[in-house]
Design an enzyme around this catalytic site. Structure first.
Site, PDB file in Angstrom:
ATOM      1  N   CYS A  12       0.861  -1.183   0.000  1.00 14.77           N
ATOM      2  CA  CYS A  12       0.000   0.000   0.000  1.00 14.77           C
ATOM      3  C   CYS A  12       0.906   1.245   0.000  1.00 14.77           C
ATOM      4  O   CYS A  12       2.128   1.130   0.156  1.00 14.77           O
ATOM      5  CB  CYS A  12      -0.868   0.004   1.255  1.00 14.77           C
ATOM      6  SG  CYS A  12       0.138   0.081   2.742  1.00 14.77           S
ATOM      7  N   HIS A  43       5.828  -5.974   8.331  1.00 13.09           N
ATOM      8  CA  HIS A  43       5.674  -7.372   8.745  1.00 13.09           C
ATOM      9  C   HIS A  43       5.958  -8.292   7.574  1.00 13.09           C
ATOM     10  O   HIS A  43       5.058  -8.959   7.060  1.00 13.09           O
ATOM     11  CB  HIS A  43       4.267  -7.607   9.281  1.00 13.09           C
ATOM     12  CG  HIS A  43       4.020  -6.904  10.576  1.00 13.09           C
ATOM     13  ND1 HIS A  43       4.815  -7.074  11.680  1.00 13.09           N
ATOM     14  CD2 HIS A  43       3.091  -6.002  10.931  1.00 13.09           C
ATOM     15  CE1 HIS A  43       4.372  -6.323  12.654  1.00 13.09           C
ATOM     16  NE2 HIS A  43       3.339  -5.639  12.234  1.00 13.09           N
ATOM     17  N   HIS A  78       3.195   2.298  11.291  1.00 13.91           N
ATOM     18  CA  HIS A  78       2.157   2.226  12.337  1.00 13.91           C
ATOM     19  C   HIS A  78       2.172   3.432  13.265  1.00 13.91           C
ATOM     20  O   HIS A  78       1.220   3.660  13.992  1.00 13.91           O
ATOM     21  CB  HIS A  78       2.390   1.012  13.237  1.00 13.91           C
ATOM     22  CG  HIS A  78       2.300  -0.297  12.539  1.00 13.91           C
ATOM     23  ND1 HIS A  78       1.421  -0.530  11.533  1.00 13.91           N
ATOM     24  CD2 HIS A  78       2.979  -1.451  12.727  1.00 13.91           C
ATOM     25  CE1 HIS A  78       1.562  -1.784  11.123  1.00 13.91           C
ATOM     26  NE2 HIS A  78       2.500  -2.351  11.812  1.00 13.91           N
ATOM     27  N   GLU A 130      -0.123   0.237  15.880  1.00 14.11           N
ATOM     28  CA  GLU A 130      -0.928   1.410  15.498  1.00 14.11           C
ATOM     29  C   GLU A 130      -1.874   1.818  16.635  1.00 14.11           C
ATOM     30  O   GLU A 130      -2.015   3.007  16.951  1.00 14.11           O
ATOM     31  CB  GLU A 130      -1.738   1.085  14.233  1.00 14.11           C
ATOM     32  CG  GLU A 130      -2.597   2.251  13.790  1.00 14.11           C
ATOM     33  CD  GLU A 130      -3.582   1.866  12.688  1.00 14.11           C
ATOM     34  OE1 GLU A 130      -3.267   0.989  11.864  1.00 14.11           O
ATOM     35  OE2 GLU A 130      -4.675   2.452  12.667  1.00 14.11           O
ATOM     36  N   THR A 172      -6.855   1.257  11.235  1.00 15.97           N
ATOM     37  CA  THR A 172      -7.041   1.496   9.790  1.00 15.97           C
ATOM     38  C   THR A 172      -7.328   0.214   9.006  1.00 15.97           C
ATOM     39  O   THR A 172      -7.882   0.266   7.921  1.00 15.97           O
ATOM     40  CB  THR A 172      -5.784   2.153   9.196  1.00 15.97           C
ATOM     41  OG1 THR A 172      -4.654   1.386   9.600  1.00 15.97           O
ATOM     42  CG2 THR A 172      -5.639   3.582   9.638  1.00 15.97           C
ATOM     43  N   CYS A 200      -8.687   2.590   6.241  1.00 20.31           N
ATOM     44  CA  CYS A 200      -7.831   3.025   5.146  1.00 20.31           C
ATOM     45  C   CYS A 200      -8.365   2.518   3.796  1.00 20.31           C
ATOM     46  O   CYS A 200      -8.842   1.390   3.695  1.00 20.31           O
ATOM     47  CB  CYS A 200      -6.459   2.457   5.438  1.00 20.31           C
ATOM     48  SG  CYS A 200      -5.417   2.404   4.044  1.00 20.31           S
ATOM     49  N   SER A 228       1.380  -9.682  10.104  1.00 24.63           N
ATOM     50  CA  SER A 228       0.717  -8.532   9.495  1.00 24.63           C
ATOM     51  C   SER A 228      -0.794  -8.578   9.736  1.00 24.63           C
ATOM     52  O   SER A 228      -1.479  -9.519   9.318  1.00 24.63           O
ATOM     53  CB  SER A 228       1.014  -8.527   7.988  1.00 24.63           C
ATOM     54  OG  SER A 228       0.027  -7.811   7.300  1.00 24.63           O
ATOM     55  N   ASN A 230      -3.249  -6.770   8.503  1.00 27.22           N
ATOM     56  CA  ASN A 230      -4.151  -6.701   7.340  1.00 27.22           C
ATOM     57  C   ASN A 230      -4.100  -7.992   6.527  1.00 27.22           C
ATOM     58  O   ASN A 230      -5.079  -8.393   5.928  1.00 27.22           O
ATOM     59  CB  ASN A 230      -3.854  -5.453   6.507  1.00 27.22           C
ATOM     60  CG  ASN A 230      -2.588  -5.574   5.700  1.00 27.22           C
ATOM     61  OD1 ASN A 230      -2.598  -6.146   4.627  1.00 27.22           O
ATOM     62  ND2 ASN A 230      -1.483  -5.067   6.212  1.00 27.22           N
ATOM     63  N   SER A 271       1.705  -5.313   3.112  1.00 23.81           N
ATOM     64  CA  SER A 271       3.152  -5.241   3.342  1.00 23.81           C
ATOM     65  C   SER A 271       3.889  -6.326   2.552  1.00 23.81           C
ATOM     66  O   SER A 271       5.019  -6.668   2.873  1.00 23.81           O
ATOM     67  CB  SER A 271       3.446  -5.374   4.838  1.00 23.81           C
ATOM     68  OG  SER A 271       2.778  -6.492   5.361  1.00 23.81           O
TER      69      SER A 271
HETATM   70  S1  SF4 Z   1      -3.024   2.937   6.914  1.00 23.07           S
HETATM   71 FE1  SF4 Z   1      -1.809   1.083   6.880  1.00 23.07          FE
HETATM   72  S2  SF4 Z   1      -2.708  -0.108   5.202  1.00 23.07           S
HETATM   73 FE2  SF4 Z   1      -3.387   2.012   4.929  1.00 23.07          FE
HETATM   74  S3  SF4 Z   1      -1.921   2.980   3.546  1.00 23.07           S
HETATM   75 FE3  SF4 Z   1      -1.261   3.370   5.641  1.00 23.07          FE
HETATM   76  S4  SF4 Z   1       0.188   1.726   6.137  1.00 23.07           S
HETATM   77 FE4  SF4 Z   1      -1.009   1.094   4.361  1.00 23.07          FE
END
Ligand code: SF4
Length: 294
Positions: A12, A43, A78, A130, A172, A200, A228, A230, A271
């Site tokens: 991302c 991660h 994070h 985070e 997020t 996010c 990770s 996500n 990631s």
């Molecule tokens: S909030 Fe997390 S998943 Fe979204 S762009 Fe930022 S680092 Fe990437």
């Protein structure tokens, strides 16, 4: 066997930015400064290994060196608490802030809500970097992991402060339906709850692409680090939709029977680098490569 990739997958914006900043810092500091990240930059074990070889060291925040003078410390995507930031600065570190702009927005929002007298519910994983970072901006916020916990916490707050002004923020990477469930549980006690949309876009896009992919495949591989959040979330979504799904960090972890499925899907967390996604895709479609990577 046919392999279909999710329409959106892999790095991302926030992770790509942090990785680029770290690459530039390592290059610029070569032989002059030590460069650290506070905790693992992302991660993903393969990327971390490459960085380690280039001289990027990982600091453990519970065992910081006494003196960080002339060291560069990269704050990962994070984010961290303002308290930890000032400790690092006091030790002489030059900070390079790679906090993702989306996470930064949540941190600033949390601080502003606290200043305006809100009680904040923060939906997410209690021990995730985070969430810990955001708590640093809003120390009195109430972390809730799921709708059950949200209900109990909201009920307790209602008993002590029934007229409290309340707001909800989320990690997020939380799944939108999970966030909705948590919001409903709190809303039953606090009908004026302000629900802040902190999910996010990168997370939404990857989850949406995965949901679209799941009905088209017989089995699914989610490529990414086991640490990770996500990536694990993508796996959970695929499994909740009834798919046979595995999280794989490296080609050696591809289930041996994968080629028996007529159509296999491939998704990847935010990631996961492109090279790893390509390597796994090649290994799945090529039996020899799976063996080579063992
Ligand atoms: S909030 Fe997390 S998943 Fe979204 S762009 Fe930022 S680092 Fe990437």
């Amino acid at each position: 066997m046919k392999l279909i990739k999710a329409e959106v997958l892999g790095y991302c914006m926030g992770v790509r930015r942090a990785v680029t900043m770290a690459e530039e810092a390592v290059k610029a500091a070569a032989g002059v400064h030590r460069v650290y990240t506070l905790g693992p930059l992302i991660h993903n074990p393969q990327v971390l290994e490459q960085f380690r070889d280039q001289g990027l060291e990982v600091l453990d925040e519970t065992a910081l060196p006494e003196d960080l003078t002339s060291s560069i410390v990269i704050i990962r995507a994070h984010g961290i608490t303002p308290h930890l930031e000032s400790i690092l600065a006091c030790k002489g570190a030059r900070l390079m802030d790679a906090t993702c702009p989306t996470v930064k927005k949540s941190q600033i929002k949390a601080r502003s809500l606290i200043h305006r007298g809100y009680r904040i519910f923060l939906a997410g994983e209690r021990y995730h970097g985070e969430v810990i970072g955001i708590q640093g901006y809003a120390p009195s916020c109430l972390v809730v992991a799921d709708p059950g916990e949200a209900r109990e916490t909201a009920e307790a707050l209602y008993r002590s402060a029934p007229t409290a002004k309340t707001a909800l923020l989320g990690q997020t990477t939380i799944a939108p339906d999970e966030y909705q469930g948590i919001a409903q549980a709190i809303h039953a006690y606090f009908p004026h709850l302000e629900i802040i949309d902190t999910i996010c876009k990168a997370t939404r896009d990857r989850q949406y692409a995965l949901r679209k992919l799941c009905p088209q495949v017989d089995a699914l591989l989610v490529v990414g680090g086991k640490e990770s959040a996500n990536t694990r979330r993508l796996l959970a979504i695929a499994q909740a939709l009834g798919n046979q799904a595995w999280l794989v960090e490296r080609a050696a972890e591809i289930p041996p029977g994968i080629r028996a499925y007529p159509v296999v899907g491939l998704a990847a967390g935010a990631s996961t680098p492109d090279e790893l996604i390509d390597r796994i895709a090649k290994a799945v479609t090529n039996r020899t490569l799976i063996r080579e990577n063992l």
